[in-house]
Write a protein that holds these residues in place. Structure first.
Motif, PDB file in Angstrom:
ATOM      1  N   THR A  46     -14.048  -1.734  -3.242  1.00 54.78           N
ATOM      2  CA  THR A  46     -13.398  -1.540  -1.953  1.00 54.78           C
ATOM      3  C   THR A  46     -12.039  -2.207  -2.020  1.00 54.78           C
ATOM      4  O   THR A  46     -11.919  -3.342  -2.491  1.00 54.78           O
ATOM      5  CB  THR A  46     -14.222  -2.163  -0.807  1.00 54.78           C
ATOM      6  OG1 THR A  46     -15.502  -1.533  -0.777  1.00 54.78           O
ATOM      7  CG2 THR A  46     -13.524  -1.972   0.528  1.00 54.78           C
ATOM      8  N   GLN A  54      -7.021  -1.595   6.709  1.00 61.31           N
ATOM      9  CA  GLN A  54      -8.059  -0.633   6.323  1.00 61.31           C
ATOM     10  C   GLN A  54      -8.729  -1.011   5.011  1.00 61.31           C
ATOM     11  O   GLN A  54      -8.104  -1.567   4.111  1.00 61.31           O
ATOM     12  CB  GLN A  54      -7.453   0.762   6.161  1.00 61.31           C
ATOM     13  CG  GLN A  54      -6.984   1.384   7.450  1.00 61.31           C
ATOM     14  CD  GLN A  54      -6.451   2.784   7.221  1.00 61.31           C
ATOM     15  OE1 GLN A  54      -5.823   3.081   6.210  1.00 61.31           O
ATOM     16  NE2 GLN A  54      -6.698   3.652   8.181  1.00 61.31           N
ATOM     17  N   THR A  56     -10.695   0.834   1.867  1.00 61.97           N
ATOM     18  CA  THR A  56     -10.801   2.145   1.235  1.00 61.97           C
ATOM     19  C   THR A  56     -11.781   2.074   0.083  1.00 61.97           C
ATOM     20  O   THR A  56     -11.711   1.157  -0.742  1.00 61.97           O
ATOM     21  CB  THR A  56      -9.417   2.606   0.707  1.00 61.97           C
ATOM     22  OG1 THR A  56      -8.485   2.612   1.789  1.00 61.97           O
ATOM     23  CG2 THR A  56      -9.491   3.991   0.095  1.00 61.97           C
ATOM     24  N   SER A  57     -12.685   3.045  -0.005  1.00 63.36           N
ATOM     25  CA  SER A  57     -13.609   3.134  -1.129  1.00 63.36           C
ATOM     26  C   SER A  57     -12.839   3.563  -2.365  1.00 63.36           C
ATOM     27  O   SER A  57     -12.037   4.495  -2.319  1.00 63.36           O
ATOM     28  CB  SER A  57     -14.710   4.156  -0.843  1.00 63.36           C
ATOM     29  OG  SER A  57     -15.500   3.726   0.239  1.00 63.36           O
ATOM     30  N   THR A  73      -8.824   6.157  -5.468  1.00 57.47           N
ATOM     31  CA  THR A  73      -9.605   6.275  -4.246  1.00 57.47           C
ATOM     32  C   THR A  73     -10.801   7.181  -4.516  1.00 57.47           C
ATOM     33  O   THR A  73     -10.736   8.088  -5.340  1.00 57.47           O
ATOM     34  CB  THR A  73      -8.746   6.835  -3.095  1.00 57.47           C
ATOM     35  OG1 THR A  73      -8.087   8.014  -3.532  1.00 57.47           O
ATOM     36  CG2 THR A  73      -7.707   5.821  -2.651  1.00 57.47           C
ATOM     37  N   GLN A  76     -11.224  10.406  -0.623  1.00 59.19           N
ATOM     38  CA  GLN A  76     -10.102  11.284  -0.316  1.00 59.19           C
ATOM     39  C   GLN A  76      -9.285  11.709  -1.541  1.00 59.19           C
ATOM     40  O   GLN A  76      -8.527  12.657  -1.472  1.00 59.19           O
ATOM     41  CB  GLN A  76      -9.207  10.670   0.761  1.00 59.19           C
ATOM     42  CG  GLN A  76      -8.533   9.373   0.392  1.00 59.19           C
ATOM     43  CD  GLN A  76      -9.370   8.144   0.674  1.00 59.19           C
ATOM     44  OE1 GLN A  76     -10.451   8.007   0.144  1.00 59.19           O
ATOM     45  NE2 GLN A  76      -8.872   7.249   1.483  1.00 59.19           N
ATOM     46  N   HIS A 106       0.315   8.979   1.611  1.00 58.50           N
ATOM     47  CA  HIS A 106      -0.206   7.729   1.059  1.00 58.50           C
ATOM     48  C   HIS A 106       0.855   7.004   0.226  1.00 58.50           C
ATOM     49  O   HIS A 106       0.713   5.830  -0.084  1.00 58.50           O
ATOM     50  CB  HIS A 106      -1.441   8.045   0.199  1.00 58.50           C
ATOM     51  CG  HIS A 106      -2.327   6.882  -0.058  1.00 58.50           C
ATOM     52  ND1 HIS A 106      -3.123   6.317   0.910  1.00 58.50           N
ATOM     53  CD2 HIS A 106      -2.535   6.147  -1.176  1.00 58.50           C
ATOM     54  CE1 HIS A 106      -3.797   5.307   0.387  1.00 58.50           C
ATOM     55  NE2 HIS A 106      -3.449   5.181  -0.874  1.00 58.50           N
TER      56      HIS A 106
END
Length: 137
Positions: A46, A54, A56-57, A73, A76, A106
């Motif tokens: 993570t 945030q 993010t995985s 990531t 997404q 991003h």
């Protein structure tokens, strides 16, 4: 897709540089200040970004036999990167970091990314020097 790449020469054997870069307990010592990685069950991780708050995985893989770390990531698929360590002789190494942004939303922009990469490589070199100096003394 936007891609960025930076390199830096470091005064240490490639194995020492890779071991420092791939040390999961010390990633925050050289990653950009605003990013924090928590590795749950490798390769699952993570990434927490301070600017957005945030989580993010992500995926993170370190391949010592290739002197390469890869990340990106998970859900997404908007971002990926790698770090490659190569010996250049005389007890020195070259470290290259490459980032790919598949989602333009991003991408923080060239200047921000290049500054972050340069800073990260400088911090990694400092960590490598500390480790090598400590091992030698």
């Amino acid at each position: 897709m936007t891609e960025y790449e930076r390199s830096r020469t470091m005064p240490a054997q490639p194995e020492h540089v890779f071991d420092q870069a791939a040390n999961l307990d010390q990633l925050d010592a050289w990653l950009p200040d605003a990013l924090h990685v928590h590795v749950e069950d490798p390769p699952a991780a993570t990434v927490h970004e301070d600017h957005t708050g945030q989580d993010t995985s992500a995926l993170l893989r370190a391949e010592r036999d290739q002197m390469r770390i890869e990340w990106g990531t998970r859900e997404q698929g908007s971002y990926a990167g790698w770090l490659q360590v190569a010996g250049i002789g005389g007890g020195a190494s070259e470290v290259t970091v490459h980032l790919s942004f598949f989602d333009t939303g991003h991408d923080p922009g060239e200047r921000a990314v290049c500054d972050a990469l340069d800073s990260s490589l400088r911090r990694l070199e400092e960590q490598v020097r500390l480790r090598v100096d400590h091992a030698g003394g």
